[in-house]
Every structure is written in C-alpha cells, then in structure tokens.
Enzyme design. Structure first.
Site, PDB file in Angstrom:
ATOM      1  N   LYS A  59      43.161  45.554  28.490  1.00 54.10           N
ATOM      2  CA  LYS A  59      43.443  46.914  28.020  1.00 54.10           C
ATOM      3  C   LYS A  59      42.491  47.366  26.901  1.00 54.10           C
ATOM      4  CE  LYS A  59      47.006  47.370  30.776  1.00 54.10           C
ATOM      5  NZ  LYS A  59      46.813  46.180  31.591  1.00 54.10           N
TER       6      LYS A  59
ATOM      7  N   GLY B 220      55.745  46.614  32.001  1.00 52.01           N
ATOM      8  CA  GLY B 220      56.631  46.696  30.848  1.00 52.01           C
ATOM      9  C   GLY B 220      56.750  45.411  30.048  1.00 52.01           C
TER      10      GLY B 220
ATOM     11  N   GLU C  81      49.201  51.191  19.388  1.00 52.02           N
ATOM     12  CA  GLU C  81      48.779  52.584  19.548  1.00 52.02           C
ATOM     13  C   GLU C  81      49.946  53.516  19.259  1.00 52.02           C
ATOM     14  OE1 GLU C  81      47.301  52.680  23.580  1.00 52.02           O
ATOM     15  OE2 GLU C  81      49.264  53.189  24.380  1.00 52.02           O
ATOM     16  N   LYS C  82      49.644  54.794  19.138  1.00 52.41           N
ATOM     17  CA  LYS C  82      50.665  55.807  18.883  1.00 52.41           C
ATOM     18  C   LYS C  82      51.643  55.841  20.059  1.00 52.41           C
ATOM     19  CE  LYS C  82      52.594  59.530  17.107  1.00 52.41           C
ATOM     20  NZ  LYS C  82      53.439  59.385  15.894  1.00 52.41           N
ATOM     21  N   TYR C  83      52.944  55.855  19.767  1.00 54.98           N
ATOM     22  CA  TYR C  83      53.949  55.964  20.824  1.00 54.98           C
ATOM     23  C   TYR C  83      54.189  57.439  21.135  1.00 54.98           C
ATOM     24  CZ  TYR C  83      58.362  55.659  23.329  1.00 54.98           C
ATOM     25  OH  TYR C  83      59.350  55.768  24.284  1.00 54.98           O
TER      26      TYR C  83
ATOM     27  N   HIS D  57      54.676  60.439  32.986  1.00 57.90           N
ATOM     28  CA  HIS D  57      53.752  59.443  33.518  1.00 57.90           C
ATOM     29  C   HIS D  57      53.082  60.066  34.745  1.00 57.90           C
ATOM     30  CE1 HIS D  57      52.849  55.094  34.765  1.00 57.90           C
ATOM     31  NE2 HIS D  57      52.323  55.867  35.697  1.00 57.90           N
TER      32      HIS D  57
ATOM     33  N   GLU E  35      46.105  55.884  35.392  1.00 58.04           N
ATOM     34  CA  GLU E  35      47.384  56.364  34.877  1.00 58.04           C
ATOM     35  C   GLU E  35      47.216  57.028  33.504  1.00 58.04           C
ATOM     36  OE1 GLU E  35      50.302  53.207  37.152  1.00 58.04           O
ATOM     37  OE2 GLU E  35      50.051  52.991  34.989  1.00 58.04           O
TER      38      GLU E  35
ATOM     39  N   ARG F  55      44.174  48.291  42.532  1.00 61.61           N
ATOM     40  CA  ARG F  55      44.782  47.859  43.798  1.00 61.61           C
ATOM     41  C   ARG F  55      45.464  49.056  44.450  1.00 61.61           C
ATOM     42  NH1 ARG F  55      49.833  48.328  41.830  1.00 61.61           N
ATOM     43  NH2 ARG F  55      50.233  47.575  39.730  1.00 61.61           N
TER      44      ARG F  55
END
Length: 449
Positions: free
Chosen positions: A116, A166, A201-203, A209, A276, A293
C-alpha cells in the site's frame, strides 16, 4: 490462444472461468481438495486433479501441488480467480519460471500495487488523489507519532501495508487510543499477511466506496469501464454492489475514470484489475487501493456494458489487443448484485456450513445467478462463505431494485442459514431506494446501532 487452462480456485469463480474457457474453445483442468471432490467446478471441467486435503494451505494455496497438476495435465496457463493465490507475487513468478502463463498481471505490477505504501507513492507521481497520511510505515514508539496524527487530524485509520478484506485496520478517534490501536493492527497484520507493517491516514467519515474496472494490453493501451458502487459492507467486506453509482455524475465519472486509467498506466498494467476510491460527502475522491485480479462483483459491469470480462482477461493474457475504447462504452441500464453467503445475519454473520436440502434459485427477465451450489451439496466449513451471486438488470435503478426484490423472494435454500432475507430488507429500505448509501449503511439503517 491457450490450449488448456488450469483453474487454481474453487466455488462460483472456478465455474465462471470454466464457462468462459469453453466458449473460447479452451480445455480446462479443475483442481480440488479432498472435500471438494463433488463440487460443481469439478463436474464442469474437462479434467480434474486432487491437490491435497481440506485445509486451504495444503490444497488451494499449495503452490508445488498446483504447479505439478499443471505440468501433469499439460496446461499452458493458470487462471487464479480471486482470493487464494490471485495476488501472490511468488506464485506468479513460479508460473513464469515454469513456462506456464499466469492469467493476471506480471509480478512487478502485483508487487507495486500489493504494497500500500509503494502504491500510494506511485499514485502521487501519477497525479491520482490520495488520502492525507504518513509517508511510510508507523510504529507505536515513533517520537513524532502524536504530532503526525494531530497534523493529519483525528479520526485517523491505521492500515496494514499488505492488507485487504478489512484485516489489520483500526480507527482512532483520540490520542489516548493511538499506540494501542497500532499494536493491535500490527498483530493482526502479522497473523493475516505475515507482515506487521502498518501506516496511518485520515479516516474519511461516511464515505462511498467507488471502484473502476480497468483493462490493459501488452501494447500499452488502457481503458476503464463505468464505476461500481460497493458502499454497502459489513466489516469492510462488500455485500451489495451496483452500477452505475447513484452518487456519480457523468462529469465525475469521466474525472475518476481518467484517474483510474492513470493509476493502471503507472504500473504498465496488463489484463483486468480494479482501482478503488473513497468519495466523501462533497464529491472529493481519493485512491484507496488497486486489486490486481478479477473481482467478485465483476458481473454488474458485464451486465451494463455487455462485455465478458473473464473472456477479455483470458484474451489479454494470451497477448491479444484490447478490443474497445472507454469513450465508446454505453451504459445499458442499471445492475445490482447481492452476495448470498452461508451465514446467519441475525447472529453476527456466523458461518453456517452444512448440507443443502431443497434449493430454488431465481430466474426470469433481467436476472443472472452465478453459483456453484446445488440441492444435496454440502458446504464445507473450510472456505469462503459465498454461495451465490444474484444479479438484476433493469432499464433504470428503480426497475433493477424491483427485479432484485422479486428475485430474492424466490430464493429457497433449506438446511443452512443464508443472507437472502437481509438483502430483501436492504432492497425495501427507503434510504437505499433513494440512493442514500455509504459504508455505514448497515449499522445505521438496518441494525439500528
């Protein structure tokens, strides 16, 4: 084109790939564990080989056994499906070393997008918006940890660099929670991915989504298809997907599609993948991750574009040119997918394996069902709980919802608990019907928490 493809997977996706291969005139080899001997994908394939006992680590994740099965059967390509080894860099590398084509991107693309932190740095260079956060991994003993979190602004989220599904994630609302959250996320990341590294990171609160299907060929051409809205989730795992999104205007679609295309081009992406994004209340969007994928939810895109993504994926892996441009794609209605899982939604989604008695799955105009189960089939407790995907296509969103509601009422699965009744509640919820969906939809509107 390939002569024979081994499918390194099971369940509905294995059946889906076998059907695509058959339409392309390609022979197929199914692998299976001891307990999957009577599975539908074994019955559909031209050939089948047992690769180990029930445990996934000894069968569907057993790389030496899978490669041996490919060599024994004479398969010249392997399709990994999703999950299991689909994004495993080492597996892609071994396939290449053995002269077997991996139907997916090259190992460098998987590696860059799988980490990531590396992916975020690549996106910054490609001009793709990213969520404000740490420039690299964080640890609980970092001297500047608290000042960094304060600069980003609470709430923040801790994520595993090798994460997905998750796992290894914690939301932090205050400084007093930060160190403990990092330790817990690191422990979960290590257990899930053998890599404890996490970043911050900022939530984004109450985000949507939104994801874009991208495709690339080895000649450098990249295209994107209309977005999917996957905001209805439980524990960061998708339950309902639809396309197009009720949130996205045509102008924002073009802007986000271009960003998705740039993201794929940044790693010279070949075959199919998904970029995403998180979209906030004001329509600002941020790169979240890229899945290298085919996705579980790919049918909604197929239904509104008429493009067979699995066949396109196989053709691209075989070296053919991408057959379309994004600008010429027309949206042919509205599609919704409900994932039916063998789980009890009234008991915190506890798994419900067992033997299926009477089984009736829906049909009629605009309904597609992708599944591997049948009456008398026993769902083993060792794997993913997904048992069917019901997809509804309508001329518009209202008709798609009405068709899905009708289809869900036709579902009858005796012998196990399943989530079809939960989906029925979602389809009749007034907020869902108005298009008011974000990632907090289930706790806010269905479970009332």
């Amino acid at each position: 084109m390939f002569k024979k493809v081994l499918i390194a997977n099971r369940g509905e996706i294995a059946c889906r790939v076998i059907r695509a291969c058959r339409e392309l005139g390609v022979k197929t080899v199914a692998i299976h564990s001891d307990v999957d001997r009577e599975s539908m994908h074994v019955k559909l394939a031209d050939q089948s080989i047992c690769v180990g006992p029930a445990s996934a680590t000894e069968s569907y994740l057993n790389i030496p056994s899978i490669i041996a099965a490919a060599e024994i059967s004479g398969a010249d390509a392997i399709h990994p499906g999703y999950g299991f080894l689909a994004e495993n860099t080492y597996f892609a590398e071994v396939c290449e070393a053995c002269g077997i084509k991996f139907i997916g991107p090259d190992k460098e693309s998987i590696e860059k997008m799988g980490d990531k932190i590396t992916a975020i740095e690549l996106m910054k260079k490609a001009g793709v918006p990213v969520v404000p956060g740490s420039n690299g991994p964080v640890n609980a003993d970092d001297a500047k940890l608290f000042s960094l979190a304060k600069k980003i602004g609470y709430p923040v989220i801790i994520k595993a660099t090798a994460g997905g599904g998750g796992k290894g994630m914690r939301i932090v609302n205050a400084e007093s929670e930060l160190k403990n959250a990092i330790a817990m996320a690191q422990a979960e990341a290590k257990a899930s991915f053998s890599n404890p590294e996490v970043y911050m990171e900022k939530y984004i609160e109450e985000p949507h989504h939104i994801e874009f299907q991208v495709l690339g060929d080895r000649f450098g051409k990249v295209a994107y298809l209309p977005e999917r809205d996957c905001s209805i989730q439980r524990r960061h795992q998708k339950l309902v997907e639809e396309s197009p999104s009720p949130l996205i205007s045509s102008a924002l679609r073009k802007k986000m599609g271009k960003a998705a295309k740039n993201a794929a081009a940044a790693v010279k992406y070949v075959t199919v993948g998904t970029v995403e994004f998180l979209v906030d209340k004001k329509g600002h969007f941020y790169f979240m991750e890229m899945n290298t994928r085919i996705q579980v939810e790919h049918p909604v895109t197929e239904m509104i574009t008429g493009i067979d993504l699995v066949k396109e994926q196989i053709r691209l892996a075989a070296g053919e040119k991408l057959s379309f441009n994004s600008e010429k794609i027309k949206i042919l209605g509205h599609a919704i997918e409900c994932r039916i899982n063998a789980e009890d939604p009234d008991k915190d989604f506890i798994a419900s394996p067992g033997k299926i008695g009477k089984l009736y799955l829906p049909g009629g105009p605009g309904i597609r069902v992708d599944t591997h189960v049948y009456s008398g089939y026993t769902i083993p407790p060792f794997y993913d709980s997904l048992i069917a995907k019901v997809i509804a296509l309508g001329a518009d969103r209202e008709e798609a919802i009405d068709r899905m509601s009708r289809a869900l009422r036709e579902v009858e699965i005796e012998g196990i608990k399943n989530t079809s009744s939960l989906h029925g509640k979602i389809m009749t919820n007034e907020h869902y019907r108005k298009g008011s969906v974000a990632t907090d939809f289930l706790p806010k509107y269905i479970f009332g928490r």
